[in-house]
Write an enzyme that holds these catalytic residues in place. Structure first.
Site, PDB file in Angstrom:
ATOM      1  N   GLU A   1      24.481  81.185  52.277  1.00 14.54           N
ATOM      2  CA  GLU A   1      25.254  79.959  52.071  1.00 14.54           C
ATOM      3  C   GLU A   1      25.224  79.110  53.343  1.00 14.54           C
ATOM      4  O   GLU A   1      25.365  79.636  54.442  1.00 14.54           O
ATOM      5  CB  GLU A   1      26.731  80.239  51.752  1.00 14.54           C
TER       6      GLU A   1
ATOM      7  N   GLU B   1      31.380  87.961  51.555  1.00  9.98           N
ATOM      8  CA  GLU B   1      32.362  87.629  52.595  1.00  9.98           C
ATOM      9  C   GLU B   1      33.630  88.486  52.558  1.00  9.98           C
ATOM     10  O   GLU B   1      34.749  87.983  52.331  1.00  9.98           O
ATOM     11  CB  GLU B   1      32.734  86.149  52.507  1.00  9.98           C
TER      12      GLU B   1
HETATM   13  N1  LIG Z   1      37.889  77.691  59.806  1.00  7.87           N
HETATM   14  N2  LIG Z   1      36.886  78.090  59.477  1.00  7.87           N
HETATM   15  N3  LIG Z   1      35.890  78.524  59.350  1.00  7.87           N
HETATM   16  C1  LIG Z   1      34.945  78.637  58.332  1.00  7.87           C
HETATM   17  C2  LIG Z   1      35.213  79.905  57.596  1.00  7.87           C
HETATM   18  C3  LIG Z   1      34.484  79.802  56.338  1.00  7.87           C
HETATM   19  C4  LIG Z   1      35.091  80.769  55.385  1.00  7.87           C
HETATM   20  N4  LIG Z   1      34.845  80.308  54.043  1.00  7.87           N
HETATM   21  C5  LIG Z   1      33.666  80.455  53.510  1.00  7.87           C
HETATM   22  O1  LIG Z   1      32.761  80.921  54.121  1.00  7.87           O
HETATM   23  C6  LIG Z   1      33.503  80.008  52.080  1.00  7.87           C
HETATM   24  C7  LIG Z   1      32.347  80.503  51.419  1.00  7.87           C
HETATM   25  C8  LIG Z   1      32.503  81.053  50.013  1.00  7.87           C
HETATM   26  O2  LIG Z   1      31.522  82.048  49.744  1.00  7.87           O
HETATM   27  C9  LIG Z   1      32.388  79.950  48.954  1.00  7.87           C
HETATM   28  O3  LIG Z   1      32.861  80.466  47.726  1.00  7.87           O
HETATM   29  C10 LIG Z   1      33.165  78.716  49.387  1.00  7.87           C
HETATM   30  O4  LIG Z   1      33.169  77.746  48.351  1.00  7.87           O
HETATM   31  C11 LIG Z   1      32.482  78.168  50.637  1.00  7.87           C
HETATM   32  C12 LIG Z   1      33.112  76.839  51.095  1.00  7.87           C
HETATM   33  O5  LIG Z   1      34.420  77.084  51.579  1.00  7.87           O
HETATM   34  C13 LIG Z   1      32.476  79.161  51.746  1.00  7.87           C
END
Ligand SMILES: N=[N+]=NCCCCNC(=O)[C@@H]1[C@H]2[C@H](O)[C@@H](O)[C@H](O)[C@@H](CO)[C@@H]12
Length: 451
Positions: free
Chosen positions: A355, A170
């Site tokens: 994910e 990401e």
């Molecule tokens: N507004 N809004 N929109 C959603 C945007 C999502 C951005 N955050 C991610 O994708 C993180 C990804 C990460 O790899 C993980 O390390 C995190 O624990 C997960 C849960 O947060 C997800």
């Protein structure tokens, strides 16, 4: 007549797994010669995380890794996506290798293979060595060489046992959170630094892939988060805002990696004079052949024009929407839509959902040792069905990694949000599979027929 259980099975060989990240589960960030990361520093900076939560202990996976692999096997997982801590391997970020750090991941990989679980290794899941941040970190063009050096140490040690590698997790969150808005490490707030960090992340991705082609014999890819954008109205302003938001969050990184260019909106509509002109050789480095892409999906955004800086676009809360504990709308159709979009834009590369999951308020562990989490079960069911719909529309989806195996450290939100299919009692470190874990095990066992 009973529904044909095979009607909606997933393709043969579909890889069913779960995902975590080093800083979120391991704990012991400085053990056995490891160096600090930007998250070790950020979380210990007062006010940066909810309740001042840090990764000092987290899920104590650094000590409980063997039991955690046994837990994965008991759930019937076929794959496990994890990340390695750069500063465990290279405490100074470059140069000296910390053999004990490398040995930790080597033992973990051997245990996974011994249990018939395929490892998917992510090199970078946000925890840059503090020593490299002191040298400019993602703002220093040398970071591409530093990252390729780090990747090469791991390729030489683990390739063959690890057959699916990921360079970055990401990059959008790394730059938007760490350099534009400052909510994530290293906590910068600069419209001018953001494009530089983006570009160096993508240069580092390209350099690591190039290094892999010299050393590795298996597969390497990139993981991005995609959040499909839907205009709130058909007004010109909302349509333009939606286009900007889509370019900024969804097109920017895969376009650079796969098409060798950034969307024009980045310079023309968002960053303006803060968007540098990049040399052609940079784009040539970034655009490397990939064996697969990983897509992380959580939610969509109904988008309208706002005066937000610098995007001038924002999300509209849906009156009839269902929302998770992190304030994200549950919208499985967005996953089908984005997979078809990616197929059409990038040519149907092998794709893993690397994910997908949700934080809901979970009850405590009941006496009989159950954790009832029907909302999470419903979320997973709807999103796996959405993936099957995308497969039926011709998308080459190869696997699904639920986020997350364990309740864990949710970055700046600390331990306040629980994404795990397995409950973690942070006081005792006891693991308790939730109802969603049992449901997911059945889905794996039946290749999706039970969904
Ligand atoms: N507004 N809004 N929109 C959603 C945007 C999502 C951005 N955050 C991610 O994708 C993180 C990804 C990460 O790899 C993980 O390390 C995190 O624990 C997960 C849960 O947060 C997800």
């Amino acid at each position: 007549m009973a529904a044909n259980p095979n009607a909606r099975r997933f393709p043969e060989g579909f890889l069913w797994g779960a995902a975590t990240a080093a800083h979120q589960i391991e704990g012991s960030p400085m053990a056995d010669g490891a160096g600090p990361s930007i998250w070790t520093r950020f979380a210990h900076t007062p006010g940066m995380t909810v309740n001042g939560d840090t990764g000092d202990v987290a899920c104590d996976h650094y000590n409980r890794w063997k039991d955690d692999v046994a837990l994965m096997a008991s759930l019937g997982l076929k794959a496990y996506r994890f990340s390695t801590s750069w500063s465990r391997i290279l405490p100074d970020g470059t140069g000296r290798v910390n053999q004990k750090g490398l040995d930790f991941y080597s033992r973990l990989v051997d245990e996974l293979l011994d249990k018939g679980i395929e490892p998917l290794l992510t090199l970078y899941h946000w925890d840059l060595p503090a020593a490299l941040d002191d040298r400019g970190g993602w703002l220093n063009r040398d970071v591409a060489d530093w990252f390729a050096e780090y990747g090469s140490v791991l390729y030489r040690a683990l390739d063959g046992r690890v057959k699916k590698w990921v360079t970055l997790n990401e990059p959008w969150v790394v730059t938007d959170g760490g350099y534009l808005h400052g909510a994530l490490a290293p906590g910068h707030r600069s419209k001018y630094e953001t494009p530089i960090a983006t570009h160096n992340l993508m240069r580092a991705h390209g350099a690591a892939v190039k290094a892999y082609r010299e050393i590795g014999k298996h597969e390497i890819g990139l993981v991005v988060n995609i959040e499909p954008k839907y205009p709130n109205t058909q007004s010109p302003e909302d349509l333009a805002a939606t286009k900007r938001a889509h370019a900024y969050m969804n097109e920017q990184y895969l376009d650079a990696a796969l098409l060798g260019k950034y969307p024009p909106e980045l310079k023309n509509e968002i960053f303006g004079d803060a968007w540098p002109e990049w040399a052609d050789e940079d784009y040539a480095l970034i655009k490397q052949k990939l064996d697969f892409i990983g897509i992380n999906y959580y939610t969509r955004s109904v988008t309208q024009a706002t005066d937000s800086y610098p995007l001038k676009a924002g999300a509209v809360r849906q009156k009839l929407g269902t929302y998770t504990e992190t304030g994200w709308e549950v919208f499985p159709q967005g996953l089908t839509d984005l997979l078809v979009w990616a197929k059409d834009r990038y040519g149907n590369l092998p794709t893993y959902i690397t994910e997908n999951g949700a934080a809901f308020f979970d009850p405590a562990v009941a006496e009989e040792g159950r954790v009832r989490d029907p909302l999470r079960m419903g979320y997973l069911k709807k999103h796996l069905t959405a993936i099957r719909d995308a497969i039926d529309q011709g998308c080459d989806i190869r696997g699904y990694m639920v986020w997350s195996l364990l309740d864990n450290l949710e970055w700046s939100l600390g331990f306040s949000k629980r994404f795990g299919i397995v409950h973690v009692n942070y006081g005792t470190q006891e693991r308790t599979p939730k109802d969603s874990a049992r449901w997911y095990s059945k889905a794996i066992e039946t290749h999706g027929a039970s969904i």
